[in-house]
Enzyme design. Structure first.
Site, PDB file in Angstrom:
ATOM      1  N   GLY A  68       0.825  -1.195   0.000  1.00  0.00           N
ATOM      2  CA  GLY A  68       0.000   0.000   0.000  1.00  0.00           C
ATOM      3  C   GLY A  68       0.863   1.250   0.000  1.00  0.00           C
ATOM      4  N   SER A  69       0.363   2.318  -0.593  1.00  0.00           N
ATOM      5  CA  SER A  69       1.099   3.581  -0.569  1.00  0.00           C
ATOM      6  C   SER A  69       0.940   4.255   0.795  1.00  0.00           C
ATOM      7  CB  SER A  69       0.609   4.498  -1.688  1.00  0.00           C
ATOM      8  OG  SER A  69       0.962   3.951  -2.941  1.00  0.00           O
ATOM      9  N   GLY A  70       1.726   5.317   0.993  1.00  0.00           N
ATOM     10  CA  GLY A  70       1.679   6.040   2.254  1.00  0.00           C
ATOM     11  C   GLY A  70       2.875   5.753   3.141  1.00  0.00           C
ATOM     12  N   HIS A  71       3.751   4.824   2.684  1.00  0.00           N
ATOM     13  CA  HIS A  71       4.958   4.500   3.458  1.00  0.00           C
ATOM     14  C   HIS A  71       6.214   5.055   2.802  1.00  0.00           C
ATOM     15  CE1 HIS A  71       2.231   1.875   5.502  1.00  0.00           C
ATOM     16  NE2 HIS A  71       2.078   1.078   4.465  1.00  0.00           N
TER      17      HIS A  71
ATOM     18  N   LYS B 103       6.068  -7.536   2.668  1.00  0.00           N
ATOM     19  CA  LYS B 103       5.825  -7.310   4.091  1.00  0.00           C
ATOM     20  C   LYS B 103       4.672  -8.213   4.541  1.00  0.00           C
ATOM     21  CE  LYS B 103       5.015  -2.796   3.859  1.00  0.00           C
ATOM     22  NZ  LYS B 103       4.986  -2.676   2.385  1.00  0.00           N
TER      23      LYS B 103
ATOM     24  N   ASP C 173      -1.207  -8.194   1.220  1.00  0.00           N
ATOM     25  CA  ASP C 173       0.038  -8.235   0.441  1.00  0.00           C
ATOM     26  C   ASP C 173       0.434  -9.679   0.153  1.00  0.00           C
ATOM     27  OD1 ASP C 173       0.031  -5.505   0.706  1.00  0.00           O
ATOM     28  OD2 ASP C 173       1.921  -5.356   1.791  1.00  0.00           O
TER      29      ASP C 173
ATOM     30  N   HIS D  24       0.421   1.295   9.616  1.00  0.00           N
ATOM     31  CA  HIS D  24      -0.850   1.822   9.120  1.00  0.00           C
ATOM     32  C   HIS D  24      -1.603   2.531  10.239  1.00  0.00           C
ATOM     33  CE1 HIS D  24       0.252  -1.693   6.719  1.00  0.00           C
ATOM     34  NE2 HIS D  24      -0.164  -0.979   5.710  1.00  0.00           N
TER      35      HIS D  24
END
Lengths: 328, 328
Positions: free
Chosen positions: A53-56, A104, A109, A214
């Site tokens: 997921g994006s945001g990391h 991860k 995922d 998250h």
């Protein structure tokens, strides 16, 4: 919600367009916005592919380039990428020696990378699970894969660049993951653009101890403590989990979650380094910065990775990516 | 106030101790915690020294090392360093070719660097004033020196490494400063540890347009606009100020103030790049990240620096510091 965006629907694609334009010497977008790929592939090299997921950010796209990843597949914020992203990325960056997926340990995922592996040929996988905070969590069965994933990607990426085979790289990735432990603390929540409000509520004097990347719950909600007290509890948890392996040389990585200034990260590094040294570890490699983030969340994680001569050498090997660069 | 600290009185020294331990291959502390100095000096090279109030990290300590600064003098947060810091730093890092001070245009900094220059020998100074937002401000007569200072330090640092003389470096620094313009916007306030509360109040849907890097007022308080609208106004202000010089090759630098995630910075870069290209500028160098910060303030600044062949080449020259590293 206060963000520098145009529309919640286009945050990811506009950001990826900017990222690709800023780093056009290193990488390019593939399949529209399905993956970020290394601009120059190296024939005969095993391809390393990660994603999530994006945001990391900068994880994982910021680690595409010489000495690290060949491709990264970004999902929407806090959402796993879909199998077709990894299938297309693998088809494009596999130069014949096969692909290693670095994943991860989050259920979405793992499921989507597994499906992609079944739909492609010549794939092996390393699943990272370095977070000692909790055994099971909101998005995860077993331990979460967090900041230690960077360490796996760097060391395995260097070995791939040297021309090692797929099975050997898979074994090396598992070995680095097993020698790496992390734990984090959050002082504020992140805000996902599409949600428009903080992921969790937290009081003015509270911290979430053992938080996930998250913003998912950790071990407990507690009153905010001093840096030394926080570092002491995290280092004890990491050392306790590593057990007899806590000696010799190590990498100490203090990772910001996005909203915490560098001044505080170095202060935490100072606390953690002293604590690990007291336990007999020699810190021979260091990394301090916001590399595995949770959007604008304030807080940090501490990662300790026990190194042997080979992994210490591979950490130092040349790398040329948007977010990590040295030796070239 | 939520910060990872032990005591407001020891934030700076503990952070500097961690910083020096993490980057012991590049730098060391001098005079206790009075300055950060390059570990290996280069005899016969002009020494570059900068500094200013803390809280803008990695500026300036993160730019100490090969190809950039020889020393950086950190004041307390948002407080100028005292003249004795610069005097001691100059005495330690001057190897006989003199020192160039690079000073952001804030009254306290200018006064204290001036006093240090008078107390030492062989000093010249470059004062940066790249902020187009306001002519005079809370801490400043004339324009403020902000993120463009990094550009001056990088390009002049590369030229110093090549062995150029003091007067030539001073002229180069003035030339780069004159070709460099910046402007910023804040979405939230920073919180100075010793104050314990936000520096300014700002509404849930407001932004401070033209903010300074201490959170000081800019052009106006306004409703939060879209990224494209913000970029459009900043780029117009920069281009209007540069006038006829807005053409040819340039460096575009989108700088985070500390609390804004990389995803938003790349989105702003995407907006700004398109706007400058429409105005006839060719973006040949890019930098995106939180390099000239204001603690945990959310927001960003945009810097455009018009490059000629020489300054474009010097930007690419090898650099090895804690925060900027390439080519070695």
């Amino acid at each position: 919600m206060k963000k520098l965006i145009n529309s919640v629907d286009t945050v990811l694609t506009e950001s990826l367009d900017g990222f690709a334009a800023a780093h056009a010497d290193i990488l390019a977008l593939g399949g529209g916005h399905k993956f970020i790929r290394r601009r120059s592939l190296k024939p005969g090299k095993v391809a390393l592919i990660s994603g999530g997921g994006s945001g990391h950010e900068p994880l994982h796209g910021g680690f595409v380039g010489h000495g690290m990843l060949d491709a990264a597949c970004p999902g929407q914020v806090s959402t796993s990428p879909t199998p077709d992203q990894m299938v297309e990325a693998a088809a494009e960056v596999d130069t014949g020696a096969g692909c290693l997926f670095i994943v991860k340990n989050y259920e979405g995922d793992v499921m989507n990378f597994d499906m992609a592996a079944e739909m492609s040929e010549g794939i092996m996988q390393v699943v990272t699970n370095d977070d000692v905070a909790v055994e099971d969590s909101l998005y995860t069965t077993g331990r979460r894969g967090v900041a230690g994933t960077l360490v796996v990607e760097k060391i395995v990426g260097a070995a791939a660049e040297e021309g090692r085979g797929l099975a050997e790289l898979k074994a090396l990735g598992d070995r680095v993951n097993a020698a790496t432990r992390s734990m984090g603390v959050a002082l504020t929540s992140c805000t996902v653009p599409a949600a428009g409000r903080p992921t969790f509520d937290i009081g003015d004097n509270e911290m979430e101890f053992g938080v996930g990347i998250h913003g998912e719950p950790g071990r407990r909600r507690d009153a905010l403590k001093s840096a030394d007290e926080i570092a002491d509890e995290i280092c004890a948890a990491i050392a306790g989990d590593l057990g007899m392996r806590v000696n010799g040389n190590a990498l100490l990585f203090v990772n910001g979650f996005g909203g915490t200034p560098s001044m505080e990260l170095y202060l935490m590094y100072n606390s953690a380094r002293k604590l690990f040294e007291k336990r007999g570890v020699t810190i021979v490699r260091s990394l301090v910065g916001s590399y595995v983030t949770s959007l604008d969340m304030a807080g940090c994680s501490i990662t300790l990775s026990i190194l042997d001569d080979e992994t210490a050498r591979l950490w130092n090997a040349p790398v040329h990516t948007a977010a990590l660069r040295w030796g070239m």
